[in-house]
Design a protein around this motif. Structure first.
Motif, mmCIF file in Angstrom:
data_model
loop_
_atom_site.group_PDB
_atom_site.id
_atom_site.type_symbol
_atom_site.label_atom_id
_atom_site.label_comp_id
_atom_site.label_asym_id
_atom_site.label_seq_id
_atom_site.Cartn_x
_atom_site.Cartn_y
_atom_site.Cartn_z
ATOM 1 N N ALA A 70 -13.332 -15.074 17.893
ATOM 2 C CA ALA A 70 -12.502 -15.953 18.719
ATOM 3 C C ALA A 70 -11.032 -15.596 18.554
ATOM 4 O O ALA A 70 -10.214 -15.864 19.428
ATOM 5 C CB ALA A 70 -12.731 -17.404 18.330
ATOM 6 N N PHE A 71 -10.689 -14.976 17.425
ATOM 7 C CA PHE A 71 -9.326 -14.533 17.150
ATOM 8 C C PHE A 71 -9.380 -13.206 16.425
ATOM 9 O O PHE A 71 -10.194 -13.014 15.524
ATOM 10 C CB PHE A 71 -8.578 -15.560 16.284
ATOM 11 C CG PHE A 71 -7.201 -15.121 15.888
ATOM 12 C CD1 PHE A 71 -6.123 -15.338 16.736
ATOM 13 C CD2 PHE A 71 -6.977 -14.476 14.689
ATOM 14 C CE1 PHE A 71 -4.846 -14.922 16.384
ATOM 15 C CE2 PHE A 71 -5.708 -14.053 14.331
ATOM 16 C CZ PHE A 71 -4.641 -14.281 15.182
ATOM 17 N N ASP A 72 -8.498 -12.291 16.798
ATOM 18 C CA ASP A 72 -8.359 -11.002 16.124
ATOM 19 C C ASP A 72 -6.880 -10.632 16.188
ATOM 20 O O ASP A 72 -6.365 -10.302 17.252
ATOM 21 C CB ASP A 72 -9.210 -9.937 16.821
ATOM 22 C CG ASP A 72 -9.262 -8.610 16.069
ATOM 23 O OD1 ASP A 72 -8.466 -8.423 15.121
ATOM 24 O OD2 ASP A 72 -10.088 -7.762 16.440
ATOM 25 N N GLY A 73 -6.188 -10.753 15.075
ATOM 26 C CA GLY A 73 -4.753 -10.480 15.068
ATOM 27 C C GLY A 73 -4.260 -10.203 13.658
ATOM 28 O O GLY A 73 -5.040 -10.065 12.719
ATOM 29 N N PHE A 74 -2.940 -10.132 13.536
ATOM 30 C CA PHE A 74 -2.320 -9.800 12.255
ATOM 31 C C PHE A 74 -1.442 -10.936 11.770
ATOM 32 O O PHE A 74 -0.845 -11.661 12.554
ATOM 33 C CB PHE A 74 -1.499 -8.514 12.389
ATOM 34 C CG PHE A 74 -2.356 -7.297 12.506
ATOM 35 C CD1 PHE A 74 -2.730 -6.582 11.384
ATOM 36 C CD2 PHE A 74 -2.818 -6.879 13.744
ATOM 37 C CE1 PHE A 74 -3.541 -5.470 11.487
ATOM 38 C CE2 PHE A 74 -3.623 -5.768 13.859
ATOM 39 C CZ PHE A 74 -3.991 -5.059 12.727
ATOM 40 N N LEU A 75 -1.354 -11.050 10.448
ATOM 41 C CA LEU A 75 -0.583 -12.087 9.796
ATOM 42 C C LEU A 75 0.331 -11.436 8.765
ATOM 43 O O LEU A 75 -0.099 -10.534 8.033
ATOM 44 C CB LEU A 75 -1.550 -13.055 9.102
ATOM 45 C CG LEU A 75 -1.049 -14.378 8.588
ATOM 46 C CD1 LEU A 75 -0.473 -15.221 9.731
ATOM 47 C CD2 LEU A 75 -2.187 -15.130 7.928
ATOM 48 N N LYS A 76 1.583 -11.883 8.704
ATOM 49 C CA LYS A 76 2.493 -11.390 7.670
ATOM 50 C C LYS A 76 2.052 -11.918 6.320
ATOM 51 O O LYS A 76 1.871 -13.133 6.149
ATOM 52 C CB LYS A 76 3.927 -11.832 7.958
ATOM 53 C CG LYS A 76 4.560 -11.130 9.120
ATOM 54 C CD LYS A 76 6.006 -11.568 9.273
ATOM 55 C CE LYS A 76 6.645 -10.862 10.452
ATOM 56 N NZ LYS A 76 8.047 -11.281 10.625
ATOM 57 N N THR A 77 1.863 -11.016 5.386
ATOM 58 C CA THR A 77 1.478 -11.385 4.020
ATOM 59 C C THR A 77 2.425 -10.677 3.054
ATOM 60 O O THR A 77 2.007 -9.860 2.232
ATOM 61 C CB THR A 77 0.001 -11.015 3.744
ATOM 62 O OG1 THR A 77 -0.221 -9.646 4.135
ATOM 63 C CG2 THR A 77 -0.954 -11.911 4.514
ATOM 64 N N SER A 78 3.713 -10.980 3.185
ATOM 65 C CA SER A 78 4.751 -10.263 2.446
ATOM 66 C C SER A 78 4.584 -10.357 0.933
ATOM 67 O O SER A 78 5.020 -9.474 0.203
ATOM 68 C CB SER A 78 6.140 -10.740 2.870
ATOM 69 O OG SER A 78 6.253 -12.128 2.714
ATOM 70 N N SER A 99 -1.936 -5.497 1.498
ATOM 71 C CA SER A 99 -0.835 -5.088 2.355
ATOM 72 C C SER A 99 0.082 -6.261 2.682
ATOM 73 O O SER A 99 -0.275 -7.419 2.480
ATOM 74 C CB SER A 99 -1.406 -4.495 3.651
ATOM 75 O OG SER A 99 -0.375 -4.114 4.522
ATOM 76 N N THR A 100 1.254 -5.945 3.233
ATOM 77 C CA THR A 100 2.193 -6.984 3.651
ATOM 78 C C THR A 100 1.942 -7.434 5.091
ATOM 79 O O THR A 100 2.647 -8.287 5.611
ATOM 80 C CB THR A 100 3.648 -6.492 3.516
ATOM 81 O OG1 THR A 100 3.811 -5.328 4.313
ATOM 82 C CG2 THR A 100 3.979 -6.181 2.060
ATOM 83 N N LYS A 101 0.940 -6.860 5.720
ATOM 84 C CA LYS A 101 0.487 -7.275 7.051
ATOM 85 C C LYS A 101 -1.033 -7.172 7.023
ATOM 86 O O LYS A 101 -1.581 -6.100 6.753
ATOM 87 C CB LYS A 101 1.080 -6.362 8.119
ATOM 88 C CG LYS A 101 0.819 -6.818 9.524
ATOM 89 C CD LYS A 101 1.564 -5.913 10.518
ATOM 90 C CE LYS A 101 1.340 -6.378 11.922
ATOM 91 N NZ LYS A 101 2.012 -5.496 12.889
ATOM 92 N N THR A 102 -1.714 -8.272 7.291
ATOM 93 C CA THR A 102 -3.162 -8.330 7.116
ATOM 94 C C THR A 102 -3.846 -8.708 8.420
ATOM 95 O O THR A 102 -3.457 -9.676 9.072
ATOM 96 C CB THR A 102 -3.526 -9.354 6.015
ATOM 97 O OG1 THR A 102 -2.860 -8.975 4.801
ATOM 98 C CG2 THR A 102 -5.023 -9.401 5.782
ATOM 99 N N ARG A 103 -4.878 -7.940 8.764
ATOM 100 C CA ARG A 103 -5.670 -8.261 9.944
ATOM 101 C C ARG A 103 -6.586 -9.434 9.620
ATOM 102 O O ARG A 103 -7.264 -9.452 8.584
ATOM 103 C CB ARG A 103 -6.496 -7.057 10.375
ATOM 104 C CG ARG A 103 -7.263 -7.292 11.666
ATOM 105 C CD ARG A 103 -7.990 -6.044 12.094
ATOM 106 N NE ARG A 103 -8.680 -6.240 13.365
ATOM 107 C CZ ARG A 103 -9.496 -5.356 13.892
ATOM 108 N NH1 ARG A 103 -9.712 -4.197 13.288
ATOM 109 N NH2 ARG A 103 -10.090 -5.612 15.040
#
Length: 122
Positions: A70-78, A99-103
């Motif tokens: 239902a959702f497929d995107g990226f999140l900032k995980t600094s 990573s600092t950006k996580t799918r």
């Protein structure tokens, strides 16, 4: 990290996924469903008056989801951390991410009031 399964009853019909605490929650007053910003994802949940929401949380490679999410995107995980929390619960579950950006991929068994939510990272 292995896959974790939680049974929760969030008060405000949603749970949130973020890389840190203190983020603004993305919302839309006229629409329902998943809402996302680069810092946070707002995921619908089952009405706590009707029952619990089952949440499965883990690395994508350890989950067996084959349907389209239902959702497929990226999140900032600094801070290389991923947190699932609620409006009145500071943390349901969290993990360290590489990573600092996580799918993030999310599956729901109902688009507005899901009783089963699967959250995959990576």
């Amino acid at each position: 990290m292995s896959v974790e399964t939680l049974t929760i009853a969030p008060e405000y019909l949603s749970i949130y996924i973020a890389g840190r605490t203190g983020v603004d929650i993305p919302m839309h007053m006229d629409r329902q469903g998943i809402f996302a910003s680069p810092q946070c994802i707002n995921v619908p949940a089952y009405d706590w008056n009707h029952g619990d929401t089952n949440v499965t949380f883990g690395p994508f490679d350890d989950l067996n989801e084959t349907a389209e999410p239902a959702f497929d995107g990226f999140l900032k995980t600094s801070h290389r951390r991923l947190i699932v929390f609620g409006a009145t619960v500071s943390e349901y579950v969290s993990t360290t991410v590489p990573s600092t950006k996580t799918r993030i991929r999310i599956w729901l068994d109902h688009p507005i009031e899901p009783s089963n939510v699967v959250i995959a990272w990576g």
